[in-house]
Design an enzyme around this catalytic site. Structure first.
Site, PDB file in Angstrom:
ATOM      1  N   ASP A 181      -7.899   9.579 -21.177  1.00  0.00           N
ATOM      2  CA  ASP A 181      -7.226  10.456 -22.126  1.00  0.00           C
ATOM      3  C   ASP A 181      -5.939  10.933 -21.455  1.00  0.00           C
ATOM      4  O   ASP A 181      -5.949  11.850 -20.629  1.00  0.00           O
ATOM      5  CB  ASP A 181      -8.150  11.633 -22.473  1.00  0.00           C
ATOM      6  CG  ASP A 181      -7.484  12.636 -23.408  1.00  0.00           C
ATOM      7  OD1 ASP A 181      -6.243  12.563 -23.587  1.00  0.00           O
ATOM      8  OD2 ASP A 181      -8.197  13.501 -23.940  1.00  0.00           O
TER       9      ASP A 181
ATOM     10  N   TYR B 180     -11.126  18.293 -21.984  1.00  0.00           N
ATOM     11  CA  TYR B 180     -10.990  18.514 -23.426  1.00  0.00           C
ATOM     12  C   TYR B 180     -10.349  17.276 -24.030  1.00  0.00           C
ATOM     13  O   TYR B 180      -9.322  16.808 -23.538  1.00  0.00           O
ATOM     14  CB  TYR B 180     -10.117  19.748 -23.676  1.00  0.00           C
ATOM     15  CG  TYR B 180      -9.889  20.069 -25.136  1.00  0.00           C
ATOM     16  CD1 TYR B 180     -10.911  20.606 -25.908  1.00  0.00           C
ATOM     17  CD2 TYR B 180      -8.656  19.838 -25.737  1.00  0.00           C
ATOM     18  CE1 TYR B 180     -10.704  20.904 -27.252  1.00  0.00           C
ATOM     19  CE2 TYR B 180      -8.438  20.137 -27.071  1.00  0.00           C
ATOM     20  CZ  TYR B 180      -9.470  20.673 -27.828  1.00  0.00           C
ATOM     21  OH  TYR B 180      -9.262  20.972 -29.149  1.00  0.00           O
TER      22      TYR B 180
ATOM     23  N   LYS C 153       1.373  13.984 -27.707  1.00  0.00           N
ATOM     24  CA  LYS C 153       2.399  14.892 -27.165  1.00  0.00           C
ATOM     25  C   LYS C 153       3.752  14.200 -26.923  1.00  0.00           C
ATOM     26  O   LYS C 153       4.548  14.093 -27.844  1.00  0.00           O
ATOM     27  CB  LYS C 153       1.870  15.550 -25.894  1.00  0.00           C
ATOM     28  CG  LYS C 153       0.584  16.364 -26.193  1.00  0.00           C
ATOM     29  CD  LYS C 153       0.249  17.366 -25.138  1.00  0.00           C
ATOM     30  CE  LYS C 153      -1.116  17.974 -25.297  1.00  0.00           C
ATOM     31  NZ  LYS C 153      -1.172  19.235 -25.993  1.00  0.00           N
TER      32      LYS C 153
HETATM   33  N1  HOZ Z   1      -5.602  23.091 -26.982  1.00  0.00           N
HETATM   34  C1  HOZ Z   1      -4.292  22.647 -26.719  1.00  0.00           C
HETATM   35  C2  HOZ Z   1      -3.868  22.994 -25.347  1.00  0.00           C
HETATM   36  N2  HOZ Z   1      -4.662  22.439 -24.309  1.00  0.00           N
HETATM   37  C3  HOZ Z   1      -3.303  23.147 -27.737  1.00  0.00           C
HETATM   38  C4  HOZ Z   1      -3.292  24.599 -27.909  1.00  0.00           C
HETATM   39  C5  HOZ Z   1      -2.393  25.040 -29.073  1.00  0.00           C
HETATM   40  O1  HOZ Z   1      -1.608  24.265 -29.590  1.00  0.00           O
HETATM   41  O2  HOZ Z   1      -2.517  26.166 -29.450  1.00  0.00           O
END
Ligand code: HOZ
Length: 428
Positions: A239, A144, A267
């Site tokens: 990434d 992702y 992050k």
């Molecule tokens: N999609 C992110 C985690 N892999 C963030 C999810 C979130 O902040 O709700």
């Protein structure tokens, strides 16, 4: 555990926010309950609006590597806020954080700050396309890279959690320029890159997959990727939004000794404020406007509060033995969880790299999207609910990672291992 106030708030939120949440996994659909609304957090604990306390393994999905609200970060943000919250102009803070990133991440010579991981990957891909004059990007099933159009093809995180293969709204003309292939498959990688090298701009990869659960790269995967992309004139993008400053101060690239051309960060570099960054070889980064023709911009890019939080967060990481102690703690925890599964007789495959880990409810090794999908998500859902009842806040999806922070104490981890054994026994 009473979550009546959270339940009420969720109903209200759904009236004004799609699904009641600002990011889909948070809605807890795949674990079969309403989300809890968080009031505050400190160290390893989060507190919901009903007054319940939980040991937190979501850690805001990665940034809170020191636990919640460390004094150093809060003070830095407060001090920065006193001078105003945004200027849309250069500051010494952004230069300071950029220097820290360049010093830390081996392959980064220049870095540009943006506001999220999604912006970072989106911008890095545009840059790779501009630099090479080619259009196709290669990604890996289950990885992702945020929610830009080009990446929503066989993607991990919320898409794998909700069983969505792609997304309406992504034009076919965009989809045709993305090739998604299996993670950890050197042969398919080589075949794909050799066959289409004339049109492939970049390969983008999570050097440790963290959005289909935690999956480590095989011994050869990243090395092969580096060799092939160099030979074929393809830009290699790591990434490291999750792995950057988490697996080591120099990220996964330092841990594995493989240098990409471009790196995406997020992050941890924002200490919990909205930040992303992309950086790499000066020769490529100099193509970014205003020095070069590849356009990317942002009013809040390099925001002073985010930069202050990032600087404070990285400073704390430079304490002696930080990563050694964090990883030892994570190893202790993962071993305990694996033993708990064994003693309960529940098949669990425990994947861990540094302080990232996932327990998959399957007895088979999990090395890619296909094997991850074999894990029993329904079992995870029951486990999630049982652990929440006991005051343990896990990711509300089988396909996310658990984050260990420096603020988790060994005593807490022991307690959670015991609760896990209890939960697994109930499942068995
Ligand atoms: N999609 C992110 C985690 N892999 C963030 C999810 C979130 O902040 O709700």
């Amino acid at each position: 555990m009473n979550t009546t106030v959270s339940d009420k708030m969720f109903e209200k939120a759904k009236e004004v926010i799609p699904g009641g949440v600002n990011s889909p996994v948070r809605a807890c659909k795949s674990v079969g309950r309403n989300p809890i609304f968080i009031q505050k957090a400190k160290g390893s604990k989060v507190y919901d609006i009903d007054g319940n306390e939980y040991i937190d393994f979501v850690c805001s999905w990665g940034p809170m590597i020191h636990g919640h609200a460390p004094d150093e970060i809060i003070d830095a943000v407060k001090e920065a806020a006193d001078d105003s919250t945004s200027f849309g102009a250069p500051t010494t803070k952004e230069m300071a954080l950029a220097s820290m990133v360049v010093d830390a991440v081996p392959s980064i010579e220049k870095v540009r700050f943006v506001n999220s991981g999604t912006e970072a990957t989106m911008s890095a891909v545009r840059l790779a396309r501009g630099y090479t004059g080619k259009d196709i990007i290669v990604k890996f099933d289950g990885c992702y890279h945020g929610h830009a159009d080009s990446f929503l093809i066989k993607a991990g995180s919320g898409l794998i959690t909700l069983g969505i293969p792609g997304s309406p709204g992504v034009p076919d003309d965009v989809v045709k320029n993305t090739i998604s292939i299996p993670y950890n498959d050197d042969e398919i990688l080589e075949k794909t890159l050799r066959e289409k090298s004339d049109s492939i701009a970049c390969v983008i990869v999570e050097p440790v997959a963290g959005n289909m659960g935690c999956i480590s790269p095989s011994k050869t995967f990243l090395k092969k990727m580096r060799e092939l992309t160099t030979e074929l004139g393809i830009v290699l993008i790591f990434d490291e939004v999750i792995t950057g400053f988490r697996l080591s101060y120099g990220g996964a690239q330092e841990l594995f000794g493989i240098m990409p051309d471009l790196t995406c960060l997020g992050k941890i570099i924002g200490g919990g404020l909205p930040v992303g960054a992309y950086g790499g070889k000066a020769e490529i980064m100099d193509q970014v406007a205003p020095d070069g023709p590849v356009y990317q911009a942002g009013t809040l890019s390099g925001n002073p509060l985010a930069m202050a939080a990032g600087i404070a967060n990285l400073r704390l990481l430079r304490r002696d033995n930080f990563y050694k102690e964090l990883n030892e703690k994570a190893e202790f925890f993962a071993d305990g969880l694996a033993k708990a599964a064994e003693s309960a007789g529940v098949p669990v495959t425990l994947n861990r790299v540094g302080s990232l880990m996932t327990g998959f409810f399957t007895q088979d090794p999990v090395t890619d999207f296909e094997s991850a999908m074999k894990s029993d998500s329904d079992k995870y859902a029951v486990h999630y609910r049982q652990m929440l009842e006991k005051g343990v806040y896990l990711a509300p999806s089988q396909f996310e990672v658990a984050f260990i922070s420096a603020s988790h104490t060994t005593e807490e981890l022991k307690k959670v291992i015991e609760m896990t054994e209890w939960s697994f026994k109930k499942l068995a």
